[in-house]
Motif scaffolding. Structure first.
Motif, PDB file in Angstrom:
ATOM      1  N   ILE A   1       0.773  -1.039  -0.084  1.00  0.00           N
ATOM      2  CA  ILE A   1       0.036  -0.139  -0.015  1.00  0.00           C
ATOM      3  C   ILE A   1       0.913   1.210  -0.045  1.00  0.00           C
ATOM      4  CG2 ILE A   1      -1.782   1.120   1.393  1.00  0.00           C
ATOM      5  CD1 ILE A   1      -2.522  -1.523   2.432  1.00  0.00           C
ATOM      6  N   THR A   2       0.494   2.151  -0.907  1.00  0.00           N
ATOM      7  CA  THR A   2       1.224   3.427  -0.868  1.00  0.00           C
ATOM      8  C   THR A   2       0.776   4.412   0.294  1.00  0.00           C
ATOM      9  OG1 THR A   2       1.958   3.155  -3.267  1.00  0.00           O
ATOM     10  CG2 THR A   2       1.964   5.547  -2.237  1.00  0.00           C
ATOM     11  N   TRP A   3       1.123   4.457   1.323  1.00  0.00           N
ATOM     12  CA  TRP A   3       0.723   5.308   2.488  1.00  0.00           C
ATOM     13  C   TRP A   3       1.203   6.743   2.376  1.00  0.00           C
ATOM     14  CZ3 TRP A   3      -2.868   2.941   5.198  1.00  0.00           C
ATOM     15  CH2 TRP A   3      -2.743   1.566   5.657  1.00  0.00           C
TER      16      TRP A   3
ATOM     17  N   ILE B   1      -8.110   6.084   6.618  1.00  0.00           N
ATOM     18  CA  ILE B   1      -6.982   6.437   7.425  1.00  0.00           C
ATOM     19  C   ILE B   1      -6.956   5.479   8.487  1.00  0.00           C
ATOM     20  CG2 ILE B   1      -6.304   8.148   9.231  1.00  0.00           C
ATOM     21  CD1 ILE B   1      -8.151  10.159   7.862  1.00  0.00           C
ATOM     22  N   SER B   2      -5.625   4.957   8.840  1.00  0.00           N
ATOM     23  CA  SER B   2      -5.165   4.091   9.954  1.00  0.00           C
ATOM     24  C   SER B   2      -4.444   4.587  11.141  1.00  0.00           C
ATOM     25  CB  SER B   2      -4.551   2.709   9.035  1.00  0.00           C
ATOM     26  OG  SER B   2      -4.192   1.990  10.247  1.00  0.00           O
TER      27      SER B   2
ATOM     28  N   ILE C   1      -4.551  -4.712  -0.819  1.00  0.00           N
ATOM     29  CA  ILE C   1      -3.801  -3.804  -1.545  1.00  0.00           C
ATOM     30  C   ILE C   1      -4.255  -3.389  -2.739  1.00  0.00           C
ATOM     31  CG2 ILE C   1      -1.489  -3.678  -2.373  1.00  0.00           C
ATOM     32  CD1 ILE C   1      -0.148  -5.772  -0.352  1.00  0.00           C
ATOM     33  N   LYS C   2      -4.869  -4.426  -3.236  1.00  0.00           N
ATOM     34  CA  LYS C   2      -5.630  -4.109  -4.568  1.00  0.00           C
ATOM     35  C   LYS C   2      -6.672  -3.051  -4.435  1.00  0.00           C
ATOM     36  CE  LYS C   2      -7.761  -5.997  -8.739  1.00  0.00           C
ATOM     37  NZ  LYS C   2      -8.310  -7.572  -9.221  1.00  0.00           N
ATOM     38  N   GLU C   3      -7.650  -3.065  -3.629  1.00  0.00           N
ATOM     39  CA  GLU C   3      -8.833  -2.514  -3.205  1.00  0.00           C
ATOM     40  C   GLU C   3      -8.303  -1.215  -3.162  1.00  0.00           C
ATOM     41  OE1 GLU C   3     -12.656  -1.445  -3.444  1.00  0.00           O
ATOM     42  OE2 GLU C   3     -11.771  -3.370  -4.260  1.00  0.00           O
ATOM     43  N   ILE C   4      -7.404  -0.880  -2.098  1.00  0.00           N
ATOM     44  CA  ILE C   4      -7.075   0.308  -1.571  1.00  0.00           C
ATOM     45  C   ILE C   4      -6.262   1.150  -2.527  1.00  0.00           C
ATOM     46  CG2 ILE C   4      -5.476   1.375   0.203  1.00  0.00           C
ATOM     47  CD1 ILE C   4      -6.306  -0.488   2.186  1.00  0.00           C
TER      48      ILE C   4
ATOM     49  N   TYR D   1      -7.190   6.594  -1.383  1.00  0.00           N
ATOM     50  CA  TYR D   1      -5.973   7.226  -0.828  1.00  0.00           C
ATOM     51  C   TYR D   1      -5.849   6.873   0.719  1.00  0.00           C
ATOM     52  CZ  TYR D   1      -5.915  10.996  -4.406  1.00  0.00           C
ATOM     53  OH  TYR D   1      -5.909  11.697  -5.707  1.00  0.00           O
ATOM     54  N   ALA D   2      -4.669   6.307   0.818  1.00  0.00           N
ATOM     55  CA  ALA D   2      -4.583   5.540   2.316  1.00  0.00           C
ATOM     56  C   ALA D   2      -3.497   6.395   3.131  1.00  0.00           C
ATOM     57  CB  ALA D   2      -3.848   4.364   2.021  1.00  0.00           C
ATOM     58  N   VAL D   3      -3.728   6.833   4.282  1.00  0.00           N
ATOM     59  CA  VAL D   3      -3.006   7.449   5.377  1.00  0.00           C
ATOM     60  C   VAL D   3      -2.795   6.620   6.333  1.00  0.00           C
ATOM     61  CG1 VAL D   3      -2.878   9.473   6.701  1.00  0.00           C
ATOM     62  CG2 VAL D   3      -3.827   9.628   4.679  1.00  0.00           C
ATOM     63  N   LYS D   4      -1.598   6.389   6.797  1.00  0.00           N
ATOM     64  CA  LYS D   4      -1.203   5.537   7.910  1.00  0.00           C
ATOM     65  C   LYS D   4      -0.730   6.649   9.279  1.00  0.00           C
ATOM     66  CE  LYS D   4       1.057   1.767   9.540  1.00  0.00           C
ATOM     67  NZ  LYS D   4       0.683   0.271   9.658  1.00  0.00           N
TER      68      LYS D   4
END
Length: 149
Positions: free
Chosen positions: A23-25, A44-45, A68-71, A76-79
């Motif tokens: 995942i590209t965070w 957001i995690s 990973i594919k769905e996100i 957009y993914a934020v950790k």
């Protein structure tokens, strides 16, 4: 020599394509810029270094190919480390650490004024919270959440 180079390039290609995706965070600052360019939903995690279930989600959930594919395709993914001391610029404001947790974690991820990781948020492309989860999410449960939001 040409045959050797072809074999090397073929092997490098296989290694590159055989590598597990991740995942590209994004940081909140990167998210702010990305939402301005191309709005789309956000996950957001919130985590802490001492949270056992946060580490379990990293190892057993965020590493799954379907997650990973769905996100990667739809969010957009934020950790975000809820205990970071770094001030964060987002939406024209600066957020700071307050006591144990960061202001952004408390603002977005608190339940009844308490913050207990892991916390997962799903937001729409206008950054409106659609759902909050205050628990460990299995890969099956998270995938269902991602596909229905």
């Amino acid at each position: 020599m040409l045959r050797f180079l072809l074999v090397v390039f073929f092997c490098l290609g296989v290694i590159k394509f055989g590598k597990a995706q991740e995942i590209t965070w994004l940081s909140f600052e990167q998210l702010d810029d990305s939402l301005k360019i191309k709005p789309k939903p956000v996950i957001i995690s919130f985590y802490t270094d001492w949270c056992v279930y946060c580490k379990k989600m990293d190892k057993e959930v965020y590493s799954k190919a379907a997650i990973i594919k769905e996100i990667s395709q739809n969010y957009y993914a934020v950790k975000f480390d809820a205990e970071t001391k770094i001030p964060i610029q987002f939406d024209g404001k600066t957020f700071h650490k307050k006591m144990q947790f960061h202001e952004l974690a408390l603002l977005l991820g608190a339940k009844e004024k308490q913050f207990t990781p892991p916390v997962t948020l799903i937001l729409d492309s206008n950054f409106v919270v659609k759902s909050r989860w205050f628990e460990y999410l299995s890969s099956d449960k998270l995938l269902k959440i991602l596909k229905t939001n």
